[in-house]
Design a protein around this motif. Structure first.
Motif, PDB file in Angstrom:
ATOM      1  N   THR A  31       0.755  -1.136  -0.081  1.00 52.06           N
ATOM      2  CA  THR A  31       0.103   0.022  -0.014  1.00 52.06           C
ATOM      3  C   THR A  31       0.821   1.302  -0.190  1.00 52.06           C
ATOM      4  O   THR A  31       1.896   1.323   0.798  1.00 52.06           O
ATOM      5  CB  THR A  31      -0.796  -0.092   1.339  1.00 52.06           C
ATOM      6  OG1 THR A  31      -1.690  -1.272   1.473  1.00 52.06           O
ATOM      7  CG2 THR A  31      -1.833   1.262   1.264  1.00 52.06           C
ATOM      8  N   TYR A  33       0.828   5.827  -0.441  1.00 56.07           N
ATOM      9  CA  TYR A  33      -0.020   6.850  -0.428  1.00 56.07           C
ATOM     10  C   TYR A  33       0.994   8.327  -0.652  1.00 56.07           C
ATOM     11  O   TYR A  33       1.972   8.391  -0.901  1.00 56.07           O
ATOM     12  CB  TYR A  33      -0.098   7.136   1.368  1.00 56.07           C
ATOM     13  CG  TYR A  33      -0.520   5.976   2.143  1.00 56.07           C
ATOM     14  CD1 TYR A  33       0.483   4.855   2.546  1.00 56.07           C
ATOM     15  CD2 TYR A  33      -1.911   5.864   2.403  1.00 56.07           C
ATOM     16  CE1 TYR A  33      -0.017   3.885   3.168  1.00 56.07           C
ATOM     17  CE2 TYR A  33      -2.073   4.773   3.108  1.00 56.07           C
ATOM     18  CZ  TYR A  33      -1.434   3.674   3.598  1.00 56.07           C
ATOM     19  OH  TYR A  33      -1.824   2.803   4.275  1.00 56.07           O
ATOM     20  N   TYR A  35       0.541  12.235   0.503  1.00 55.98           N
ATOM     21  CA  TYR A  35       0.310  13.051   1.682  1.00 55.98           C
ATOM     22  C   TYR A  35       0.773  14.370   1.291  1.00 55.98           C
ATOM     23  O   TYR A  35       1.560  14.447   0.815  1.00 55.98           O
ATOM     24  CB  TYR A  35       0.643  12.619   3.076  1.00 55.98           C
ATOM     25  CG  TYR A  35      -0.043  11.799   3.840  1.00 55.98           C
ATOM     26  CD1 TYR A  35       0.155  10.507   3.339  1.00 55.98           C
ATOM     27  CD2 TYR A  35      -1.058  12.089   4.736  1.00 55.98           C
ATOM     28  CE1 TYR A  35      -0.406   9.422   4.095  1.00 55.98           C
ATOM     29  CE2 TYR A  35      -1.561  11.177   5.248  1.00 55.98           C
ATOM     30  CZ  TYR A  35      -1.458   9.873   5.127  1.00 55.98           C
ATOM     31  OH  TYR A  35      -2.098   8.729   5.863  1.00 55.98           O
ATOM     32  N   ILE A  45      -4.129  13.294   3.946  1.00 54.80           N
ATOM     33  CA  ILE A  45      -3.998  12.329   2.709  1.00 54.80           C
ATOM     34  C   ILE A  45      -4.686  12.873   1.306  1.00 54.80           C
ATOM     35  O   ILE A  45      -5.781  13.416   1.606  1.00 54.80           O
ATOM     36  CB  ILE A  45      -4.552  11.088   3.133  1.00 54.80           C
ATOM     37  CG1 ILE A  45      -4.141   9.850   2.346  1.00 54.80           C
ATOM     38  CG2 ILE A  45      -6.031  11.197   3.185  1.00 54.80           C
ATOM     39  CD1 ILE A  45      -4.408   8.415   2.556  1.00 54.80           C
ATOM     40  N   SER A  48      -4.574   6.916  -1.862  1.00 55.29           N
ATOM     41  CA  SER A  48      -3.829   5.567  -1.359  1.00 55.29           C
ATOM     42  C   SER A  48      -4.106   4.758  -2.518  1.00 55.29           C
ATOM     43  O   SER A  48      -5.314   4.356  -3.085  1.00 55.29           O
ATOM     44  CB  SER A  48      -4.432   5.194  -0.073  1.00 55.29           C
ATOM     45  OG  SER A  48      -3.761   4.000   0.202  1.00 55.29           O
TER      46      SER A  48
ATOM     47  N   ALA B 102      -6.927  -0.067   2.527  1.00 52.37           N
ATOM     48  CA  ALA B 102      -5.853   0.767   3.519  1.00 52.37           C
ATOM     49  C   ALA B 102      -6.560   1.713   4.294  1.00 52.37           C
ATOM     50  O   ALA B 102      -7.895   2.175   3.870  1.00 52.37           O
ATOM     51  CB  ALA B 102      -5.120   1.766   2.624  1.00 52.37           C
ATOM     52  N   LYS B 104      -6.387   5.666   6.403  1.00 55.13           N
ATOM     53  CA  LYS B 104      -5.557   6.797   6.625  1.00 55.13           C
ATOM     54  C   LYS B 104      -5.080   7.383   7.650  1.00 55.13           C
ATOM     55  O   LYS B 104      -5.679   6.791   8.798  1.00 55.13           O
ATOM     56  CB  LYS B 104      -6.055   7.992   5.834  1.00 55.13           C
ATOM     57  CG  LYS B 104      -7.517   8.376   6.517  1.00 55.13           C
ATOM     58  CD  LYS B 104      -8.137   9.353   5.654  1.00 55.13           C
ATOM     59  CE  LYS B 104      -9.689   9.779   6.375  1.00 55.13           C
ATOM     60  NZ  LYS B 104     -10.037  10.869   5.748  1.00 55.13           N
ATOM     61  N   LEU B 105      -3.999   7.835   7.915  1.00 54.46           N
ATOM     62  CA  LEU B 105      -3.584   8.578   9.074  1.00 54.46           C
ATOM     63  C   LEU B 105      -4.232   9.806   9.056  1.00 54.46           C
ATOM     64  O   LEU B 105      -4.239  10.671   8.194  1.00 54.46           O
ATOM     65  CB  LEU B 105      -2.029   8.823   9.267  1.00 54.46           C
ATOM     66  CG  LEU B 105      -0.985   7.793   9.655  1.00 54.46           C
ATOM     67  CD1 LEU B 105       0.399   8.076   9.392  1.00 54.46           C
ATOM     68  CD2 LEU B 105      -1.398   7.284  11.114  1.00 54.46           C
TER      69      LEU B 105
END
Lengths: 115, 117
Positions: A31, A33, A35, A45, A48, B102, B104-105
């Motif tokens: 995975t 991402y 940001y 974010i 993803s 997933a 997220k943060l």
């Protein structure tokens, strides 16, 4: 060896241009991402991907298009750059369900300045 | 929606002293993870410490420890024997476990820590 690497680290470009930021991870994670950190240091974010499939797409202008050719790479292409796109863009990765605490690991960031 | 609040925009500590950075969060989930990330002037995001919500024991990593109060939804970071290299922005972050996709943060707004001689 850098676990999550991004290029370029610094990018200065004019309004209206198109630019790309590349990201690669060698952690074997599935995975990845993107940001964005704005001028006030707020991190949020954008996208993803899990095994090359887009699974998180926050409210981001269509000018931003992520591409994942394989699970180790996630690139970010930005069309028609605007002043407000100036920010630090962080790539990150994780291995869902296996990493302790589902930890997300970040790259060093790509500092984009639009003039 | 989950939110993370860091009420201290800036903190200062003398070298060798102890400092505590505050973080509170709002969630209706019972299983989640909490993190502290450090961002020095180089801008890199560095994981400092993590805590699983199902663990009652507070996490520790060398000079860094947390005070996790699940009922109060509080997750503070204590830095002992502060060093000049600890000067950075510190971000508290929250994440629910990923189940097939997933998650997220969610970050707080950060606390800038200064370390003085």
């Amino acid at each position: 060896d850098t676990a999550v690497s991004q290029t370029p680290k610094y990018l200065v470009t004019q309004m209206g241009n198109d630019k790309s930021i590349k990201c690669e991870q060698n952690l074997g994670h599935d995975t990845m991402y993107w940001y964005k950190q704005d001028s006030k240091k707020f991190l949020k974010i954008m996208f993803s991907y899990n095994n090359k499939e887009l699974i998180i797409n926050e409210t981001v202008p269509n000018r931003f298009s992520p591409k994942s050719p394989d699970k180790a790479h996630l690139n970010l292409h930005i069309n028609s750059l605007e002043l407000g796109d100036s920010a630090v863009y962080f790539c990150a990765s994780s291995q869902e369900g296996l990493e302790p605490g589902n930890t997300i690991y970040f790259g060093e960031g790509s500092w984009l300045t639009v003039v | 929606a989950q939110t993370v609040t860091q009420s201290q925009p800036e903190m200062s500590v003398q070298e060798a002293e102890t400092v505590t950075l505050s973080c509170t969060y709002d969630t209706s989930e019972s299983d989640y993870y909490l993190f502290w990330y450090k961002q020095p002037p180089s801008r890199q995001m560095i994981l400092v410490i993590r805590q699983e919500a199902y663990k009652q024991q507070n996490a520790t990593e060398n000079r860094f420890s947390v005070n996790f109060q699940k009922a109060a939804k509080s997750f503070s970071l204590k830095i002992s024997d502060s060093q000049l290299g600890d000067a950075a922005m510190y971000f508290c972050a929250y994440r629910i476990p990923a189940t097939g996709t997933a998650s997220k943060l969610t970050f707080g707004t950060g606390t800038r820590l200064q370390v003085t001689l």
